[in-house]
Design an enzyme around this catalytic site. Sequence first.
Site, PDB file in Angstrom:
ATOM      1  CG  HIS A 166       5.459  -5.354  -4.781  1.00  5.88           C
ATOM      2  ND1 HIS A 166       4.177  -5.254  -4.308  1.00  5.88           N
ATOM      3  CD2 HIS A 166       6.110  -4.259  -4.329  1.00  5.88           C
ATOM      4  CE1 HIS A 166       4.046  -4.140  -3.610  1.00  5.88           C
ATOM      5  NE2 HIS A 166       5.205  -3.516  -3.608  1.00  5.88           N
ATOM      6  CB  SER A 200     -18.915  -0.878 -28.872  1.00  7.97           C
ATOM      7  OG  SER A 200     -18.115  -1.885 -28.272  1.00  7.97           O
ATOM      8  N   GLY A 201     -19.676  -3.799 -30.177  1.00  9.07           N
ATOM      9  CA  GLY A 201     -19.083  -4.797 -31.052  1.00  9.07           C
ATOM     10  C   GLY A 201     -17.724  -5.215 -30.535  1.00  9.07           C
ATOM     11  N   GLY A 202     -17.227  -4.499 -29.521  1.00 11.22           N
ATOM     12  CA  GLY A 202     -15.955  -4.859 -28.901  1.00 11.22           C
ATOM     13  C   GLY A 202     -16.138  -6.052 -27.968  1.00 11.22           C
ATOM     14  CB  VAL A 203     -13.592  -8.408 -26.618  1.00  6.72           C
ATOM     15  CG1 VAL A 203     -13.567  -9.647 -25.756  1.00  6.72           C
ATOM     16  CG2 VAL A 203     -12.964  -8.673 -27.960  1.00  6.72           C
ATOM     17  CG  ASP A 204     -13.215  -5.177 -23.041  1.00  5.79           C
ATOM     18  OD1 ASP A 204     -12.759  -6.306 -23.258  1.00  5.79           O
ATOM     19  OD2 ASP A 204     -12.504  -4.153 -22.996  1.00  5.79           O
ATOM     20  CB  SER A 205     -19.504  -3.771 -24.624  1.00  8.74           C
ATOM     21  OG  SER A 205     -19.389  -4.024 -26.005  1.00  8.74           O
ATOM     22  N   GLY A 244       0.842  -1.194   0.000  1.00 10.25           N
ATOM     23  CA  GLY A 244       0.000   0.000   0.000  1.00 10.25           C
ATOM     24  C   GLY A 244       0.873   1.237   0.000  1.00 10.25           C
ATOM     25  CE  LYS A 291      -9.419  -6.556 -25.051  1.00 10.54           C
ATOM     26  NZ  LYS A 291     -10.355  -5.429 -25.066  1.00 10.54           N
ATOM     27  CB  CYS A 325       5.216  -3.963   0.234  1.00  5.39           C
ATOM     28  SG  CYS A 325       6.105  -2.419   0.085  1.00  5.39           S
ATOM     29  CE1 TYR A 326       0.852   0.661   5.933  1.00  2.53           C
ATOM     30  CE2 TYR A 326      -0.832  -1.021   5.646  1.00  2.53           C
ATOM     31  CZ  TYR A 326      -0.375   0.120   6.279  1.00  2.53           C
ATOM     32  OH  TYR A 326      -1.134   0.719   7.248  1.00  2.53           O
ATOM     33  CD  GLU A 359       2.490  -8.126  -5.783  1.00  2.00           C
ATOM     34  OE1 GLU A 359       3.443  -8.790  -5.313  1.00  2.00           O
ATOM     35  OE2 GLU A 359       2.073  -7.097  -5.243  1.00  2.00           O
TER      36      GLU A 359
END
Length: 503
Positions: free
Chosen positions: A163, A217-222, A50, A359, A77-78, A165
């Site tokens: 870190h 929109s035709g995009g993957v995410d939506s 953090g 993504k 870390c924190y 990760e």
Amino acid sequence: MDEILVIDYGSQYTQLLARKIREIGVYSRVDIPQKAYPTNKTVGIILSGGPQSVYSPDAIDMPIWLLSSKIPILGICYGMQLLIQKFGGKVLRGNVFEYGMTKVNLLEDPIFSGLPKTVKVWMSHGDSVEKIPKNFSEIAKSEAGITAAIRSNNEKIYAFQFHPEVFHTEHGTEMIRYFVTQVCKAKQNWKMGDYADLAVKKVRKSLGNSKVIGAISGGVDSAVAATIIARAIGENLQCVFIDNGLLRKEDEAVPEKLQMLGMKIKRIDASEIFLERLKGVTDPEQKRKIIGKTFIEVFEKEAKLFGAEYLLQGTIYSDVIESAAASTTSAKIKSHHNVGGLPEKMNLKLVEPLRELFKDEVRNLGKLLGLPQELLDRHPFPGPGLAVRIIGEVTKERVDILKRVDDVYIQTLKKVGEYLKIWQAFSVLLPIKSVGVKGDERFYGYVVALRAVNSSEGMTASWYPMPHDILREISSKITDQIPEIGRVVYDVSDKPPATIEWE
Ligand code: XMP
């Protein structure tokens, strides 16, 4: 299903941590310290890093149940410094700053078994360990001689100053894997499909009978986000597909494809109003403003008609990582247009089922939800559409030409197996005509530029070295099939200094 509870103290990397655990095949849940609570499935707890110091007046403490829970803990870390203080050690305030790649010597410990004696790790701290608590041992030291990792003698608590990760940390995933599978003994039986089931349940519970509207929109995410919400609330989701007259051929077929999967989509042909408002406009920013404003108007009308209380957004983690919204406690770096903008003006509450995913995870999830592969593999397409790919004034005639050019370009890339090697490919219609010959006649035709780039998230890009025989095939097809085009050029500019789009 066993779970690892990640307690988020506001690190930029918290979701990366959750993602690493998912990759190991274990479910992970992220919560803030004030609200985090274990369930009978919680087999391990990770305290994230953090931005604060444990000495800040508003330093956030650990939940009071934590130490008596006997659940294995990993502090990062924190998180490490909190553990040091709680167990009676001492943290020295701001005496050394280790930031960036640092060499660390790993001492004998099962969590490092099979790893080299020295590894490079990502550090980002000002406070440091001065005294290790009783019943703990030091298991790694940085080159500067600072304690880099400790472990409790009963081997249930680990803490790293660095870190593990972060991608740059060598062997970080192995360290996390050891903690999750050997210290916590978590069963590796989590799959991406479980994320969908859980998200559906969560959304159903929180939305109740409320109505949700979403723009497709035709995009993957939506598309992936809408599929999850449709599963959760069925008819109470209304998806809207606005045809602004600036779409490519491949976009126009998207609503039908999604409808076949059972999604309710209303198609609105608003092309006339968009093109009317763009008449005589040549400035790119002006084009964007007009398109954005018109989009909101059309969409707002639909939202009112439907009685929506919520707005669906296909926000994914990379959209929020640099905004304050990434975590309740992280420092604000910059805001992002996908996160702000539309909803602020519309007074709708947001529902964002993909907020925690990256993504490639979204693509993976889309596949599991049965979305067509070609939809998941699509190149990104800007909101203002072809308007920013027609340099100068946008007219119906020019949109029509560019649509045909782009279709030839993209279809040929797909046919020759090049499309999936490219991050984004498109064509740009230039506002000039050049001299040529067609048949025996002198011909005065439009010039079109082809662009193809590889990129990481659009921030930087390098032009794609398209094989010459493929370029030749595309160029001949374009000039043969589209009579208005007299010349084809290929853009060999990187970003920076150029941007990906021409406007
Ligand atoms: P640039 O041209 O800025 O593009 O290098 C980077 C990425 O962003 C897309 N882009 C946009 N996307 N609205 C969007 O939704 C816009 O106004 C816009 N402008 C650029 C571009 O296609 C590329 O993927």
